[in-house]
Design a protein around this motif. Sequence first.
Motif, mmCIF file in Angstrom:
data_model
loop_
_atom_site.group_PDB
_atom_site.id
_atom_site.type_symbol
_atom_site.label_atom_id
_atom_site.label_comp_id
_atom_site.label_asym_id
_atom_site.label_seq_id
_atom_site.Cartn_x
_atom_site.Cartn_y
_atom_site.Cartn_z
ATOM 1 N N GLN A 139 82.382 13.380 53.981
ATOM 2 C CA GLN A 139 81.016 13.006 54.002
ATOM 3 C C GLN A 139 79.974 13.779 53.608
ATOM 4 O O GLN A 139 78.557 13.397 53.751
ATOM 5 C CB GLN A 139 80.733 12.865 55.639
ATOM 6 C CG GLN A 139 81.829 12.005 56.198
ATOM 7 C CD GLN A 139 81.776 10.506 55.903
ATOM 8 O OE1 GLN A 139 80.685 9.765 55.724
ATOM 9 N NE2 GLN A 139 83.002 9.898 55.685
ATOM 10 N N ALA A 140 80.276 14.820 52.975
ATOM 11 C CA ALA A 140 79.097 15.878 52.578
ATOM 12 C C ALA A 140 79.254 15.983 51.103
ATOM 13 O O ALA A 140 80.261 15.631 50.389
ATOM 14 C CB ALA A 140 79.582 17.196 53.191
ATOM 15 N N ASP A 141 78.180 16.673 50.470
ATOM 16 C CA ASP A 141 78.147 17.026 49.240
ATOM 17 C C ASP A 141 78.460 18.580 48.848
ATOM 18 O O ASP A 141 79.039 19.337 49.737
ATOM 19 C CB ASP A 141 76.645 16.627 48.633
ATOM 20 C CG ASP A 141 76.705 16.372 47.267
ATOM 21 O OD1 ASP A 141 76.968 17.130 46.378
ATOM 22 O OD2 ASP A 141 76.584 15.313 46.647
ATOM 23 N N VAL A 142 78.033 19.323 47.799
ATOM 24 C CA VAL A 142 78.486 20.397 47.500
ATOM 25 C C VAL A 142 77.724 21.484 48.343
ATOM 26 O O VAL A 142 76.732 21.459 48.804
ATOM 27 C CB VAL A 142 77.808 20.690 45.986
ATOM 28 C CG1 VAL A 142 79.093 19.807 45.009
ATOM 29 C CG2 VAL A 142 76.595 20.672 45.646
ATOM 30 N N THR B 242 80.691 24.199 42.403
ATOM 31 C CA THR B 242 81.755 24.768 42.873
ATOM 32 C C THR B 242 81.596 25.347 44.388
ATOM 33 O O THR B 242 80.588 25.240 45.059
ATOM 34 C CB THR B 242 81.957 26.109 42.059
ATOM 35 O OG1 THR B 242 81.060 27.078 42.268
ATOM 36 C CG2 THR B 242 82.157 25.794 40.770
ATOM 37 N N ASP B 243 82.540 26.050 44.937
ATOM 38 C CA ASP B 243 82.552 26.460 46.188
ATOM 39 C C ASP B 243 82.315 27.827 46.440
ATOM 40 O O ASP B 243 82.643 28.786 47.052
ATOM 41 C CB ASP B 243 83.839 26.068 47.040
ATOM 42 C CG ASP B 243 83.754 24.823 47.514
ATOM 43 O OD1 ASP B 243 82.624 24.212 47.858
ATOM 44 O OD2 ASP B 243 84.685 24.177 47.708
ATOM 45 N N GLU B 244 81.858 28.378 45.052
ATOM 46 C CA GLU B 244 81.656 29.853 44.789
ATOM 47 C C GLU B 244 80.233 30.262 44.851
ATOM 48 O O GLU B 244 79.269 29.451 44.341
ATOM 49 C CB GLU B 244 82.451 30.400 43.393
ATOM 50 C CG GLU B 244 83.914 30.014 43.641
ATOM 51 C CD GLU B 244 84.638 30.750 42.449
ATOM 52 O OE1 GLU B 244 85.842 30.776 42.187
ATOM 53 O OE2 GLU B 244 83.927 30.428 41.038
ATOM 54 N N ILE B 245 80.079 31.501 45.268
ATOM 55 C CA ILE B 245 78.765 32.364 45.189
ATOM 56 C C ILE B 245 79.154 33.757 44.521
ATOM 57 O O ILE B 245 80.017 34.326 44.626
ATOM 58 C CB ILE B 245 78.499 32.541 46.827
ATOM 59 C CG1 ILE B 245 78.074 31.283 47.493
ATOM 60 C CG2 ILE B 245 76.866 33.509 46.713
ATOM 61 C CD1 ILE B 245 77.902 31.339 49.085
ATOM 62 N N VAL B 246 77.988 33.901 43.605
ATOM 63 C CA VAL B 246 78.257 35.139 42.859
ATOM 64 C C VAL B 246 77.199 36.165 43.002
ATOM 65 O O VAL B 246 75.990 35.512 43.454
ATOM 66 C CB VAL B 246 78.299 34.675 41.312
ATOM 67 C CG1 VAL B 246 79.455 34.043 40.830
ATOM 68 C CG2 VAL B 246 76.980 34.087 41.163
ATOM 69 N N ARG B 247 77.510 37.303 42.823
ATOM 70 C CA ARG B 247 76.353 38.586 43.122
ATOM 71 C C ARG B 247 75.936 38.808 41.757
ATOM 72 O O ARG B 247 77.218 39.339 40.973
ATOM 73 C CB ARG B 247 76.774 39.535 44.012
ATOM 74 C CG ARG B 247 75.864 40.451 44.394
ATOM 75 C CD ARG B 247 76.385 41.742 45.187
ATOM 76 N NE ARG B 247 77.190 42.670 44.220
ATOM 77 C CZ ARG B 247 78.370 43.214 44.865
ATOM 78 N NH1 ARG B 247 79.055 43.041 46.095
ATOM 79 N NH2 ARG B 247 79.161 44.025 44.086
ATOM 80 N N ASP C 90 84.724 33.564 47.241
ATOM 81 C CA ASP C 90 85.468 32.036 47.459
ATOM 82 C C ASP C 90 84.712 31.545 48.869
ATOM 83 O O ASP C 90 85.208 32.246 49.769
ATOM 84 C CB ASP C 90 86.824 32.231 47.376
ATOM 85 C CG ASP C 90 87.505 30.920 48.146
ATOM 86 O OD1 ASP C 90 86.874 29.976 47.807
ATOM 87 O OD2 ASP C 90 88.608 31.099 48.301
ATOM 88 N N ALA C 91 84.010 30.573 48.872
ATOM 89 C CA ALA C 91 83.446 29.968 50.133
ATOM 90 C C ALA C 91 84.110 28.538 50.167
ATOM 91 O O ALA C 91 83.284 27.681 51.024
ATOM 92 C CB ALA C 91 82.006 30.052 50.043
#
Length: 275
Positions: free
Chosen positions: A235-238, A205-210, A223-224
């Motif tokens: 052209q990129a990955d996750v 995902t495009d998420e980061i958790v604390r 939400d990143a």
Amino acid sequence: MPPLCRWTGATVIAGALIALPVASLSKEREPAATATDVERLRVEVVESHPHDTGAFTQGLELRGEALYESAGRYGESDARIVEPETGAVERRAELPDSAFGEGLTLAGDTVWQLTWREETAIRRDAETLEETGRADYSGEGWGLCHDREGDRLVMSDGSAELTFRDPETFAPLSSTRVTFGGEPLERINELECADGAVWANVWPTDEIVRIDPESGEVEAVVDASGLLSESERSQADVLNGIAVVPGSDTFLVTGKLWPRIFLVRFIPGEPPSSG
């Protein structure tokens, strides 16, 4: 190179939150928080800089003016020291073609680098990146960070478990299960320890958790999404790679094969509507 704390300016990135991949497993404890109690954060971009589009980023950590990065893929894996503002690779140590590089962290004058399915942690000299030893572990290696307050390493293996390890021997000390709203949160990936918390990318995902490392509870979700343009994303990955800028409230974030690395802040609130 000017100190990273001189990076200034702000552009807010918008995007919708992606549902976290929560597995439907039984609870081991009653959580103190529910999903609705979890703080929602968004990304404020301070600045961006070039990143090697050939780097399948698996680990990221900043020390002084040196950015340590682990790159994966069989036949392409390495540990490297990068100049953060230019993306130039200043030093590189390649892994054997039979090894897939994963997360890395620094503990004193040591760099620990994980491998994916080879069940081996490689110990390196922090100045030269030369290998100085190895340690075995069971299962897969995903992310790694150094909890300086607790003087322990924190390791993820793609499950909901975080394992705490001795920074000298890599021996396991204890573990905790990461939960979101009382349910195990799987696919915990690249890690960063900062101010007593563990920040983690959640693959894919495009998420980061604390995460509170003691209880295992997710306390905040970032939400990143939207960091890359549509053409760059094709052209990129996750998203994968998070490194705190010591002594500040900012982080460096990037991803696998990303053309840029971003200096960001995590600020409260939902992303603004794009409409």
